[in-house]
Design an enzyme around this catalytic site. Structure first.
Site: not given
Ligand code: GLU
Length: 521
Positions: A262-264
């Site tokens: 994910s972007k996180r």
């Protein structure tokens, strides 16, 4: 049946920047198309207007241009199967929705969102399907005349796919083999919404793949659950014979821990998950991109190609042409591929090493300018030659031998600063300085200044310096190199001393030596 011409497509929805997983999907499609002399189509799936993000389409096109992944036809490329933007194909879809209605394969439903919510809270795990559809407000339970009246009056409705329960549905997947489910678990999917006069993803996707004569659907694993429904739609339209072959690619997984990338993860560990920097038009937030971080497109392509596939040996450095030749869809892995971003950095390092020094100059020049330094292309290429074409070995302030990989052009600044800026202080606390600057050193450096002064500015070349200094060393037993490095660099860093002195030239070399002698006396 004659072999079909290979035609594949990449069909993003313009809902934001392209995720790096989408780039890998597009790359695999591209490799497959090139390998089979086929066509690669770029289609925009924008039937969900609520999720449309301005600029996303342009962003996607620019990203592929940067990566060298080329399309043969589609949005902005043209072609004979257009329009390629789904929002421009309304009339086409209407005709096919009507076909399903006429054939009794789909039906009109008037249930409002409130009614559906009420049903959901009343019945646990409510699903609109064969077991429930006869209790709902739709053309199967209502009078024909009533349905026609409501439609004519402009009442909002949806068209649902009438899924026959209790059937075995097979998806023949090139990577996963036979994927088999029972149709009873599927719900009567909405295919069309009168509110926006547009089909949903499922219908538009199938109709377009059919009309655009797509031979293979290569897409991310997240679409596998939709595939049985798609198979049933092909059947309902009577297109089973020309149904594309499916290949669902493995998920990209987090670099550490479980779950999908994910972007996180990127934010936390400091790597981009988008090909280009993205400026969110709504929030103004900026997300980093591979291009702006200093990655080379070849490195990104090579790195992504090996996430979920490998050539069957341990060859890692693969050009686009080699990938086209070696790629094998049926050898993609079924299990997820860990997104080892450190490996991505390694690839960038490798590609930087391969790059001829001259090609670095524009980026290196931009880097220097940001530091307020103006130099010449010739000088810049020399520095690159000395510093970037190899793994740099240096001694840090603590006197430890270290190696440093130049993985990005921006890594060069701390390593190359001294080429352009003289040391401003000579730090006696620096371990390298302490170790190499003794009581007698100033005297020795004075002598070396004398030796070097005998050379003309124009004679200040690596060879001449070497001859001169080595003759002096031989005659006197001196070993001046580390102290000389202190003078020119200020610490234990940098290339061969003769190369450095030749680069700096006579005036600058002597100036730095005299400054060091004065400061460290
Ligand atoms: N529009 C879908 C997406 O955003 C396409 C899925 C497919 O390839 O069928 O990825």
């Amino acid at each position: 049946m004659a072999e079909r011409k290979v035609r594949v497509r990449f069909a993003p929805s313009p809902t934001g920047p392209l995720h790096i997983g989408g780039v890998r999907t597009a790359l695999y499609n591209y490799l497959f198309a090139r390998q089979h002399g086929g066509d690669f189509v770029f289609r925009i799936e924008d039937t969900d207007s609520a999720r449309f993000v301005p600029g996303a389409e342009e962003y996607i096109i620019e990203a592929f241009k940067w990566l060298g992944i080329a399309f043969d036809e589609g949005v902005s490329f043209g072609g004979q199967y257009g329009p390629y933007r789904q929002s421009e194909r309304r009339d086409i879809y209407k005709k096919y929705v009507q076909q399903l209605l006429d054939d009794g394969k789909a039906y009109i439903a008037f249930d409002t969102p409130e009614e559906l919510d009420a049903k959901r809270s009343e019945v646990e795990n409510f699903q609109y399907d064969a077991t429930t559809r006869m209790q709902m407000r739709n053309s199967l339970t209502m009078d024909k005349a009533e349905v026609e009246r409501l439609v004519a009056e402009g009442a909002q409705y949806v068209v649902r796919f009438k899924i026959e329960p209790g059937r075995d549905v097979h998806v023949d997947d090139l990577i996963r083999g036979d994927v088999n489910i029972n149709s009873s678990i599927l719900d009567d999917k909405v295919l069309y919404k009168s509110a926006d006069q547009l089909p949903t993803y499922h219908l538009a996707n199938i109709v377009d793949d059919h009309l655009m004569e797509i031979s293979h659907v290569i897409r991310g694993e997240e679409w596998l659950p939709s595939a049985p429904l798609h198979v049933l739609l092909y059947e309902a339209f009577g297109w089973t014979d020309t149904m594309p072959r499916f290949a669902h690619l493995p998920l990209l997984l987090k670099p550490v821990g479980n779950g999908k990338l994910s972007k996180r993860d990127g934010d936390k560990l400091g790597f981009p998950v988008f090909p280009l920097e993205w400026h969110d038009p709504q929030t103004g937030a900026v997300s980093s991109g591979y291009r702006e971080q200093g990655y080379l497109p070849e490195a990104v392509v090579n790195f992504l190609a090996l996430l979920g596939w490998n050539p069957g040996n341990d060859q890692e450095m693969l050009s686009m042409d080699e990938l086209v030749r070696l790629f094998d869809l049926s050898k993609c892995s079924k299990s997820g591929a860990r997104f080892d971003y450190v490996k991505g950095i390694w690839f960038n390092h490798q590609y930087l090493l391969q790059k001829p020094a001259g090609e670095w100059v524009p980026e290196f020049d931009a880097l220097l300018r940001r530091q307020g330094i103006e130099s010449t292309a010739e000088k810049e290429a020399q520095v690159v030659e000395m510093m970037c074409q190899k793994v740099i070995e240096y001694t840090d302030g603590e006197g430890n031998k270290k190696k440093r990989n130049v993985s990005f052009v921006s890594d060069l600044w701390p390593l190359c600063r001294f080429f352009f800026i003289a040391p401003d202080t000579y730090d006696r606390e620096d371990k390298f300085v302490r170790k190499n600057w003794k009581d007698t050193t100033a005297q020795e450096m004075d002598e070396l200044v004398g030796v070097l002064s005998a050379l003309d500015e124009t004679e200040f070349t690596v060879d001449a310096l070497k001859d001169m200094v080595e003759a002096w060393c031989e005659a006197t037993g001196r070993k001046p190199w580390n102290a000389w490095r202190v003078c020119l660099v200020g610490t234990g860093q940098g290339p061969d001393m003769y190369e450095l002195a030749a680069f700096l030239g006579k005036a600058e070399t002597l100036k730095r030596m005299e400054a060091a002698i004065a400061a460290l006396k």
